[in-house]
Design a protein around this motif. Structure first.
Motif, PDB file in Angstrom:
ATOM      1  N   ASP A   1       0.848  -1.196   0.000  1.00 12.80           N
ATOM      2  CA  ASP A   1       0.000   0.000   0.000  1.00 12.80           C
ATOM      3  C   ASP A   1       0.880   1.241   0.000  1.00 12.80           C
ATOM      4  O   ASP A   1       2.026   1.199   0.448  1.00 12.80           O
ATOM      5  N   ILE A   2       0.337   2.368  -0.495  1.00 11.92           N
ATOM      6  CA  ILE A   2       1.085   3.628  -0.522  1.00 11.92           C
ATOM      7  C   ILE A   2       1.032   4.335   0.828  1.00 11.92           C
ATOM      8  O   ILE A   2       2.051   4.745   1.375  1.00 11.92           O
ATOM      9  N   THR A   3      -0.155   4.509   1.369  1.00 18.28           N
ATOM     10  CA  THR A   3      -0.317   5.298   2.585  1.00 18.28           C
ATOM     11  C   THR A   3      -0.396   4.395   3.808  1.00 18.28           C
ATOM     12  O   THR A   3      -1.422   3.768   4.067  1.00 18.28           O
TER      13      THR A   3
ATOM     14  N   ASP B   1       5.795   5.406   4.527  1.00 19.90           N
ATOM     15  CA  ASP B   1       4.814   5.158   3.477  1.00 19.90           C
ATOM     16  C   ASP B   1       5.424   4.278   2.389  1.00 19.90           C
ATOM     17  O   ASP B   1       6.602   3.897   2.455  1.00 19.90           O
ATOM     18  N   GLY B   2       4.626   3.957   1.386  1.00 17.78           N
ATOM     19  CA  GLY B   2       5.104   3.078   0.328  1.00 17.78           C
ATOM     20  C   GLY B   2       6.285   3.627  -0.437  1.00 17.78           C
ATOM     21  O   GLY B   2       7.189   2.881  -0.837  1.00 17.78           O
ATOM     22  N   PHE B   3       6.311   4.950  -0.636  1.00 14.18           N
ATOM     23  CA  PHE B   3       7.450   5.574  -1.321  1.00 14.18           C
ATOM     24  C   PHE B   3       8.738   5.324  -0.538  1.00 14.18           C
ATOM     25  O   PHE B   3       9.781   4.985  -1.108  1.00 14.18           O
TER      26      PHE B   3
ATOM     27  N   ILE C   1       2.144  -2.256  -6.299  1.00 16.21           N
ATOM     28  CA  ILE C   1       1.490  -1.232  -5.492  1.00 16.21           C
ATOM     29  C   ILE C   1      -0.020  -1.456  -5.538  1.00 16.21           C
ATOM     30  O   ILE C   1      -0.609  -1.617  -6.612  1.00 16.21           O
TER      31      ILE C   1
ATOM     32  N   SER D   1      -3.281   0.537  -4.330  1.00 15.38           N
ATOM     33  CA  SER D   1      -3.579   1.877  -3.824  1.00 15.38           C
ATOM     34  C   SER D   1      -5.016   2.306  -4.104  1.00 15.38           C
ATOM     35  O   SER D   1      -5.643   1.842  -5.063  1.00 15.38           O
TER      36      SER D   1
ATOM     37  N   ILE E   1       1.359   9.649  -9.083  1.00 16.66           N
ATOM     38  CA  ILE E   1       1.740   8.628  -8.109  1.00 16.66           C
ATOM     39  C   ILE E   1       2.228   7.373  -8.832  1.00 16.66           C
ATOM     40  O   ILE E   1       3.227   6.760  -8.449  1.00 16.66           O
TER      41      ILE E   1
ATOM     42  N   VAL F   1       6.090   5.729  -8.354  1.00 12.98           N
ATOM     43  CA  VAL F   1       6.411   4.384  -7.853  1.00 12.98           C
ATOM     44  C   VAL F   1       7.130   3.551  -8.912  1.00 12.98           C
ATOM     45  O   VAL F   1       7.969   2.710  -8.578  1.00 12.98           O
TER      46      VAL F   1
ATOM     47  N   TYR G   1       0.872  -1.899 -10.544  1.00  9.95           N
ATOM     48  CA  TYR G   1       0.028  -0.944  -9.813  1.00  9.95           C
ATOM     49  C   TYR G   1      -1.428  -1.349 -10.019  1.00  9.95           C
ATOM     50  O   TYR G   1      -1.910  -1.429 -11.148  1.00  9.95           O
TER      51      TYR G   1
ATOM     52  N   LYS H   1       2.629  12.476   3.947  1.00 10.85           N
ATOM     53  CA  LYS H   1       3.928  11.854   3.751  1.00 10.85           C
ATOM     54  C   LYS H   1       4.980  12.369   4.732  1.00 10.85           C
ATOM     55  O   LYS H   1       6.083  11.855   4.794  1.00 10.85           O
TER      56      LYS H   1
END
Length: 221
Positions: A59-61, A66-68, A85, A87, A94, A98, A106, A160
Motif C-alpha cells: 500500500d502507498i499510505t 509510506d510506500g514511497f 502497489i 492503492s 503517483i 512508484v 500498480y 507523507k
C-alpha cells in the motif's frame, strides 16, 4: 512440482489484508509469507535474515513509513524486490513515481479482487502488471491524450511527512528561526535546514510562507 510464489502483503487495514489472503489462498501456486501493517514493519521484515518473498503487495499510505519510503529503502539497500502497489489513488503522478522507484505493478484497490492473482504471477515472472484503469491512464499519457485529474487527496503530500518534519513545520509556522528550532528539538542547525529543504520539496512550496499555509490548512498550529 513447481515452487510456489511467496507473497508478503503490506497494508494498514487488517480487513483488506484478510480479504487478499482469502483470494490468494484460492490459487494453489501462491503462498502467503506474512503481512505488515506499517511501512516500518515491511522494512524490518525484509531486513531480517531469512525473510524473503517473491512478490510484495504494498500500500502507498501507511503509518511510520509510506510506500514511497519503503521503495526508496529497497533501492538504497540494493534489495531487488518485486513490488506491486495496491492503492486507493489513480493519480498518474503517483503511478509514475512508484515506477521510477522500482515498482513492477500498480492495482487500484477497487479492482484488486479481479487482478491480484494474475498480477502476482506476471510480476513474479519478471513482467509489469496494471489494473485496467491504470493501464488506461498510462495509455493516455503515452498517446498525449488529456489525463483526468487524479483522486489523490489534497492532503496526500502532507500525510507523507515524518513526525519530526511536522514538528519543524509547526515551529517554522510559529516564526522560530533555525537556531531556535535546533534548540527546541535538540538537533544541529544542519539537521534543521535539511528538514526545511525536505518540507519545501515534499509540499511543493517555495518559502516559509507556503509552509505556513499548509500548516494552517491542516491545523498543525
Amino acid at each position: 512440482m513447481n515452487k510456489k510464489i511467496r507473497v508478503h502483503i503490506a497494508d494498514d487495514h487488517k480487513i483488506l489484508i484478510e480479504g487478499l489472503i482469502a483470494v490468494i489462498n484460492t490459487e494453489k501456486s501462491l503462498s502467503i509469507k506474512g503481512y505488515s501493517l506499517t511501512g516500518k514493519q515491511v522494512v524490518d521484515w525484509f531486513d531480517k535474515k531469512g525473510n524473503s518473498a517473491d512478490v510484495l503487495v504494498l500500500d502507498i499510505t501507511m503509518p511510520e513509513l509510506d510506500g514511497f519510503e519503503v521503495l526508496k529503502h529497497f533501492r538504497e539497500q540494493k534489495i531487488n524486490q518485486k513490488v506491486i502497489i495496491l492503492s486507493s489513488y489513480d493519480d498518474i503522478k503517483i503511478v509514475d513515481e512508484v515506477l521510477k522507484l522500482g515498482a513492477s505493478g500498480y492495482i487500484s484497490k477497487g479492482n484488486a479482487g479481479g487482478h491480484i492473482i494474475q498480477a502476482i504471477k506476471k510480476v513474479a515472472a519478471g513482467e509489469q502488471y496494471f489494473s485496467d484503469d491504470i493501464q488506461s491512464l498510462l495509455l493516455q499519457k503515452i498517446t498525449g491524450g488529456k489525463l483526468p485529474i487524479g483522486d489523490a487527496p489534497e492532503d496526500f503530500l502532507f500525510e507523507k511527512l515524518t513526525e519530526r518534519e511536522i514538528k519543524v513545520l509547526r515551529l517554522v509556522t510559529l516564526e522560530y528561526n533555525t537556531s531556535e528550532i535546533a534548540d527546541q528539538l535538540n538537533v544541529s542547525h544542519h539537521t534543521v535546514e535539511t528538514h526545511r529543504r525536505k518540507l519545501l520539496k515534499k509540499l511543493n512550496v517555495k518559502s516559509s510562507v507556503g509552509l505556513a499555509m499548509y500548516a494552517v490548512k491542516f491545523k498543525v498550529v
